[in-house]
Design an enzyme around this catalytic site. Structure first.
Site, PDB file in Angstrom:
ATOM      1  N   ALA A   1       0.760   3.429  -8.599  1.00 36.44           N
ATOM      2  CA  ALA A   1      -0.393   2.770  -9.218  1.00 36.44           C
ATOM      3  C   ALA A   1      -0.194   2.407 -10.695  1.00 36.44           C
ATOM      4  O   ALA A   1      -0.434   1.258 -11.089  1.00 36.44           O
ATOM      5  CB  ALA A   1      -1.642   3.640  -9.034  1.00 36.44           C
TER       6      ALA A   1
ATOM      7  N   ARG B   1      -1.576  -6.263  -3.950  1.00 34.60           N
ATOM      8  CA  ARG B   1      -1.747  -5.071  -3.106  1.00 34.60           C
ATOM      9  C   ARG B   1      -3.163  -4.551  -3.327  1.00 34.60           C
ATOM     10  O   ARG B   1      -3.648  -4.551  -4.459  1.00 34.60           O
ATOM     11  CB  ARG B   1      -0.715  -3.985  -3.425  1.00 34.60           C
ATOM     12  CG  ARG B   1       0.694  -4.335  -2.978  1.00 34.60           C
ATOM     13  CD  ARG B   1       1.633  -3.144  -3.095  1.00 34.60           C
ATOM     14  NE  ARG B   1       1.360  -2.139  -2.070  1.00 34.60           N
ATOM     15  CZ  ARG B   1       1.950  -0.938  -2.046  1.00 34.60           C
ATOM     16  NH1 ARG B   1       2.823  -0.610  -2.985  1.00 34.60           N
ATOM     17  NH2 ARG B   1       1.672  -0.072  -1.093  1.00 34.60           N
TER      18      ARG B   1
ATOM     19  N   ASP C   1      -3.387   6.654  -5.987  1.00 35.17           N
ATOM     20  CA  ASP C   1      -3.440   5.216  -6.240  1.00 35.17           C
ATOM     21  C   ASP C   1      -4.841   4.751  -6.611  1.00 35.17           C
ATOM     22  O   ASP C   1      -5.004   3.708  -7.231  1.00 35.17           O
ATOM     23  CB  ASP C   1      -2.950   4.451  -5.010  1.00 35.17           C
ATOM     24  CG  ASP C   1      -1.442   4.549  -4.867  1.00 35.17           C
ATOM     25  OD1 ASP C   1      -0.759   3.568  -5.208  1.00 35.17           O
ATOM     26  OD2 ASP C   1      -0.949   5.601  -4.450  1.00 35.17           O
TER      27      ASP C   1
END
Length: 369
Positions: A56, A95, A249
């Site tokens: 992340a 993403r 994340d």
């Protein structure tokens, strides 16, 4: 961090060409160490989506540099403002699960739009990308400062015997520009001379644990052992795990944690065996609006072939090998959500807190609504 005795970060601007941003191609590790130059938004999105970069904080930093490259390449755009917004949208959606990406792109866009012309946009984009990158490095360093006393305390209680720490996936410097999140306390404790050993989940299907975490721990000299993803519970039952530290994340401000699929099962096993389960994260990974992580965090589904095939080195070549029957389908859920009730505590750049809305508010009253 060190790679064969040389210091690297996971992303950096090319010192000779300000229009190129360099990354380590993590798909090739640990068998190949290759540096890739990013010069366009398209290449940046490919790097994020195809996991040249992952984790992340690093995805966020890469997104920030992607916006910088968008501004650098907008010279021929008929409508610069529209172009910028379109490119930012593309980068944000490379993403879905990591909140850092959307956060970094919004921060970049806001900083750029404070200026009135393209030349100033470029300067603002460069400065903001540097700021975001350096902030992630500083925050991860502080996570190490605040998390290492937890390891020290266990070491004292064990009279200096080895502290066994289990981690899942890769939340090391490769995922975070430098230091890492889950690994930051480990590196800090190890550098203080504390006897630590890390159980490294292999982390199927892309084996970020066995490929990446094991590699970077080895580069730092930290003792470690790779285990199958399903071995953690057994080790906990037999007293061979003193604590679990994982990254995340996206974490809701109520303490629910999205991390690499399999994390939830580790948390359940830890709870059943009274093993402390900590999540290490910079505040850029906290979603300040979302409350119910299980219900609301978007979970990425990736290519089923990542499950059906294994990747590795064979006769000097990197190869994919099909494992199941060719006609068998596969589901590749990339993340799961661990409810706050299973998390012992959050380790952040501002200190430790409970995995709850009240706990997060105690450290970040300025960011809570």
């Amino acid at each position: 961090m060190n790679v064969n005795g040389k210091w690297y970060r996971a992303i950096w601007p090319n010192e000779h060409d300000p229009e190129t941003v360099e990354i380590i191609d993590q798909r090739k590790l640990p068998h190949r160490f290759e540096i890739v130059g990013l010069t366009t938004v398209k290449k940046t999105i490919q790097a994020i989506r195809d996991m040249y970069v992952r984790g992340a904080p690093l995805i966020g930093a890469t997104g920030a540099w992607g916006v910088y490259l968008a501004v650098v390449n907008m010279k021929d755009a008929e409508n610069p403002l529209q172009y910028l917004k379109e490119e930012c949208f593309k980068i944000s959606n490379a993403r879905p699960t990591a909140v850092n990406l959307e956060w970094a792109v919004k921060a970049m866009e806001a900083a750029i739009l404070e200026k009135s012309n393209v030349e100033d946009w470029i300067k603002a984009a460069w400065s903001k990308a540097i700021e975001i990158t350096e902030a992630e490095v500083k925050n991860c360093r502080q996570i190490g400062v605040h998390g290492s006393p937890l390891i020290e305390e266990i070491s004292k209680n064990k009279n200096g015997k080895t502290v066994n720490i289990l981690t899942h996936c890769n939340a090391g410097w490769l995922a975070c520009v430098d230091h890492g999140t889950a690994t930051a306390p480990i590196y800090a404790a190890f550098d203080k001379g504390i006897d630590v050993h890390v159980w490294v989940d292999e982390t199927r299907p892309l084996n970020q644990g066995s490929r990446l975490t094991a590699w970077e721990l080895g580069q730092h000299g930290v003792p470690h052992t790779i285990i199958t993803d399903n071995a953690g519970g057994h080790l906990m039952q037999h007293g061979k795990v003193d604590m679990v530290i994982v990254g995340t994340d996206r974490t809701t401000h109520t303490g629910d944690v999205a991390n690499k699929v399999g994390t939830y099962l580790k948390a359940l096993a830890a709870k059943d065996n009274n093993v402390p389960f900590y999540v290490a994260l910079p505040s850029s990974t906290i979603d300040w609006e979302m409350k119910n992580g299980v219900k609301d965090i978007p979970i990425e589904n990736r290519d089923p072939d990542e499950v059906r095939k294994v990747w590795g080195l064979h006769d000097g070549h990197l190869v994919d090998v099909l494992v199941p029957p060719e006609e068998s389908p596969a589901l590749n859920v990339a993340f799961d959500v661990t409810p706050a009730r299973l998390v012992t505590g959050l380790i952040t750049e501002r200190g430790l807190c409970k995995a709850s809305e009240e706990g997060v508010r105690s450290l970040f009253p300025d960011k809570m609504k």
